[in-house]
Design an enzyme around this catalytic site. Structure first.
Site, PDB file in Angstrom:
ATOM      1  N   TRP A   1     -23.369  13.067   7.694  1.00  0.00           N
ATOM      2  CA  TRP A   1     -22.318  12.870   7.052  1.00  0.00           C
ATOM      3  C   TRP A   1     -22.283  13.989   5.748  1.00  0.00           C
ATOM      4  O   TRP A   1     -23.543  14.010   5.030  1.00  0.00           O
ATOM      5  CB  TRP A   1     -22.080  11.462   6.518  1.00  0.00           C
ATOM      6  CG  TRP A   1     -21.585  10.698   7.570  1.00  0.00           C
ATOM      7  CD1 TRP A   1     -21.437  11.044   8.860  1.00  0.00           C
ATOM      8  CD2 TRP A   1     -21.243   9.022   7.655  1.00  0.00           C
ATOM      9  NE1 TRP A   1     -20.987   9.712   9.812  1.00  0.00           N
ATOM     10  CE2 TRP A   1     -20.957   8.899   8.849  1.00  0.00           C
ATOM     11  CE3 TRP A   1     -21.487   8.502   6.566  1.00  0.00           C
ATOM     12  CZ2 TRP A   1     -20.385   7.565   9.022  1.00  0.00           C
ATOM     13  CZ3 TRP A   1     -21.149   6.962   6.718  1.00  0.00           C
ATOM     14  CH2 TRP A   1     -20.845   6.427   7.802  1.00  0.00           C
TER      15      TRP A   1
ATOM     16  N   THR B   1       0.723  -1.154   0.054  1.00  0.00           N
ATOM     17  CA  THR B   1      -0.039  -0.051   0.010  1.00  0.00           C
ATOM     18  C   THR B   1       0.997   1.416   0.054  1.00  0.00           C
ATOM     19  O   THR B   1       2.025   1.142   0.345  1.00  0.00           O
ATOM     20  CB  THR B   1      -0.881   0.067   1.309  1.00  0.00           C
ATOM     21  OG1 THR B   1      -0.317   0.131   2.421  1.00  0.00           O
ATOM     22  CG2 THR B   1      -1.909  -1.281   1.415  1.00  0.00           C
TER      23      THR B   1
ATOM     24  N   GLU C   1      -5.504  -4.176  -1.648  1.00  0.00           N
ATOM     25  CA  GLU C   1      -5.812  -5.428  -1.086  1.00  0.00           C
ATOM     26  C   GLU C   1      -6.827  -6.328  -1.884  1.00  0.00           C
ATOM     27  O   GLU C   1      -6.982  -7.449  -1.397  1.00  0.00           O
ATOM     28  CB  GLU C   1      -6.542  -5.248   0.364  1.00  0.00           C
ATOM     29  CG  GLU C   1      -5.514  -4.451   1.298  1.00  0.00           C
ATOM     30  CD  GLU C   1      -5.423  -3.023   1.461  1.00  0.00           C
ATOM     31  OE1 GLU C   1      -4.825  -2.363   2.249  1.00  0.00           O
ATOM     32  OE2 GLU C   1      -5.906  -2.320   0.288  1.00  0.00           O
TER      33      GLU C   1
ATOM     34  N   LYS D   1     -18.240  15.021   9.253  1.00  0.00           N
ATOM     35  CA  LYS D   1     -19.297  14.588  10.001  1.00  0.00           C
ATOM     36  C   LYS D   1     -19.811  16.056  10.677  1.00  0.00           C
ATOM     37  O   LYS D   1     -18.958  16.755  11.704  1.00  0.00           O
ATOM     38  CB  LYS D   1     -19.007  13.782  11.223  1.00  0.00           C
ATOM     39  CG  LYS D   1     -18.709  12.419  10.623  1.00  0.00           C
ATOM     40  CD  LYS D   1     -18.328  11.320  11.620  1.00  0.00           C
ATOM     41  CE  LYS D   1     -18.270  10.089  10.829  1.00  0.00           C
ATOM     42  NZ  LYS D   1     -17.669   8.948  11.926  1.00  0.00           N
TER      43      LYS D   1
END
Length: 564
Positions: free
Chosen positions: A445, A188, A333, A440
């Site tokens: 959201w 990553t 992944e 938030k």
């Protein structure tokens, strides 16, 4: 209980070498074209590629590289890198692609963590190798992807790739390997903490190549001339180096030159029909074409992923240049493919605006990937296109655990991606944020990606990022950070007015900041961690007047409990 009846089919393991062997045997004369570091254009065929990949396998075996050991690459997209993809994995070693755009300290960590025995490198990275070599004592040798006449002047002793291959005959027989043995290692980008390794298997990568080639996936074909702009050091160039030989597609490699003019000229010269890359690269290409008044003569399709494709960019490709954009989502992944935006028959019959609204999302899961969204309590959320949740995935090319980590990240057998998303009744995924980037505000959201997409739709805006700023009443409110197009002018008030009617009022950004450039990660994604650090002391105008009559409450549903 009667045991199940065993089938009577050949037990042929899924090995990556079979993909190149197929291409060499059935598409042997198909070209692989590369713009080389040396400056010229190199051409050969799949048949040539397999012979040289076998020579590489023989050379590494002569250097006593054992199956299961890692061989690193620091290289651009080119034919020698492709040979490494198959020559390293073909005899059972692991091809470890290293991102040279990471910080040197991160690269040294990755090389040592992977315990690379040898590292193949393009000569443009000679200075980087000189800096790395003292920090990587377990590397037995550094191999320059060049002949003796093009070896760089270095402190580090290096081997010549072409000399190593020249000493071998290329008559190697690919061994039959356990399909569950390791084949590739990708790390990553390490935006938080150390990079983590995803160790793929032959089985996972062959299945991934088949899935990538499906018509409703990346849809590669033997009729295509494919130019992967996405680097081969970035999640195996999204599987294109495996899917292209599987289908017999012509490959065109751009090397190190990824500016708009260089890409356009190579695309035109090689009649490229298909490409793939991250949005930041396409910004440069589209800017060049706009300034030069250029048109595509062959390009038909491009996959855009790595970060969300702005709808304005998609419209430009499709409406102005006639190029189909395939919006995709995935991650290291996941090898990396997860979803692609392709319409089924019924969806294709809908009105144009409805079709476009679907295609601007990240799309449906391809066969082999399952997905769901879950709430804070871990329960599944409905696929209604409204409920936001944490995205979880599973499938045969999704990791079970990270390389050399004992614990598993899985939750009840599912991998938590770190993305926040909705899934609509059509099964189309819409990524609204990374979980660490979601804003938030007053308990509700706000999607930073949606706000960014609106900003870049303004004709004066080249690029935009949305981050959260502290607010005394709402906890967080959105700040838009903008890079203007060359020569363009735009005021804060003009950009905020551009949002009117496009979002509910409580989603409206509280402020705009203009900068010369935005920080990006080594894979081209916006580096919001740096932006948040840069603007950590930024005071929003609304924060100065956050009394009980704050106008931000005007458009919030009164039964939501949010924003007062």
């Amino acid at each position: 209980m009667t045991p199940p009846l065993s089938g009577q089919m050949m037990d042929v393991p899924l090995n990556l070498s079979s993909l190149l062997a197929h291409a060499a045997r059935h598409h042997g004369d198909t070209e692989i074209v590369s713009r080389r570091i040396e400056g010229d254009i190199h051409r050969y065929t799949y048949k040539d590629c397999e012979r040289r990949a076998k020579q590489l396998a023989e050379a590494l075996i002569a250097l006593r590289v054992a199956p299961g050991e890692r061989v690193g690459t620091l290289a651009w997209n080119g034919y020698r890198h492709l040979e490494a993809y198959f020559g390293v994995t073909g005899f059972g070693a692991v091809c470890h692609t290293i991102n040279p755009r990471l910080f040197p300290e991160q690269i040294a960590f990755i090389v040592n963590h992977a315990d690379d025995r040898y590292v193949l490198f393009d000569t443009t990275f000679a200075a980087l190798v000189d800096a790395l070599a003292p920090q990587c004592p377990n590397v037995l040798g550094w191999i320059a992807l060049a002949d003796d006449g093009h070896l760089p002047d270095m402190r580090t002793p290096v081997l010549s790739y072409e000399t190593l291959l020249g000493a071998q005959r290329g008559e190697f027989d690919w061994p039959v390997l356990d399909e569950r043995s390791a084949s590739n290692l990708c790390y990553t980008s390490g935006t938080t903490g150390h990079p983590k390794g995803a160790l793929y298997t032959h089985r996972s990568q062959v299945l991934h190549a088949y899935a990538a080639s499906l018509p409703d996936s990346m849809a590669l074909s033997a009729r295509d001339s494919v130019l992967p702009v996405v680097p081969m050091f970035h999640v195996n160039a999204w599987g294109i180096p495996h899917a292209a030989p599987l289908t017999g597609a012509k490959l065109v490699f751009p090397g190190k030159d990824l500016d708009g003019r260089s890409l356009y000229e190579l695309m035109e010269a090689e009649r490229v029909t298909y490409s793939a890359g991250v949005p930041t690269v396409w910004l440069g290409l589209l800017a060049y074409m706009r300034d030069a008044g250029a048109r595509f003569s062959s390009l038909q399709r491009t996959v855009i992923g790595g970060s969300a494709c702005p709808p304005a960019m998609q419209r430009t490709f499709e409406d102005e240049y006639g190029v189909q954009v395939i919006h995709a989502w995935g991650m290291t992944e996941m090898s990396p493919l997860g979803t692609l935006a392709k319409l089924n028959w019924e969806q294709s019959q809908r009105p144009p605006d409805a079709r476009r609204a679907l295609l601007e999302k990240q799309g449906r899961a391809i066969c082999g990937v399952d997905m769901k969204i879950v709430g804070d309590d871990g329960r599944d959320l409905p696929w209604d296109g409204v409920a936001f949740g944490d995205l979880h995935v599973r499938g045969p090319w999704v990791i079970d655990r990270y390389f050399r980590q004992d614990g598993t990240p899985l939750v009840d057998g599912w991998f938590p991606t770190g993305d926040v998303a909705t899934i609509d009744p059509d099964g189309f995924l819409h990524i609204t944020d990374r979980s660490k980037d979601v804003i938030k505000s007053g308990g509700e959201w706000i999607s930073s990606i949606d706000l960014e997409n609106i900003a870049v739709a303004h004709p004066a805006v080249a690029e935009a990022a949305c981050i959260a700023c502290a607010h005394p009443r709402w906890t967080e409110r959105p700040l838009i950070v903008v890079v203007l197009r060359p020569g363009a002018t735009l005021t804060r008030e003009e950009l905020l007015a551009f949002y009117e009617g496009k979002v509910v009022k409580w989603w409206m950004p509280d402020d705009v900041a203009f900068v010369d450039a935005l920080p990006h990660t080594a894979t081209g994604k916006l580096q919001k961690l740096k932006l948040r650090e840069q603007f950590r002391h930024h005071v929003l105008p609304t924060a100065l007047d956050a009394g009980p009559d704050c106008p931000l409450t005007a458009d919030v549903p009164r039964d939501s409990g949010a924003h007062g």
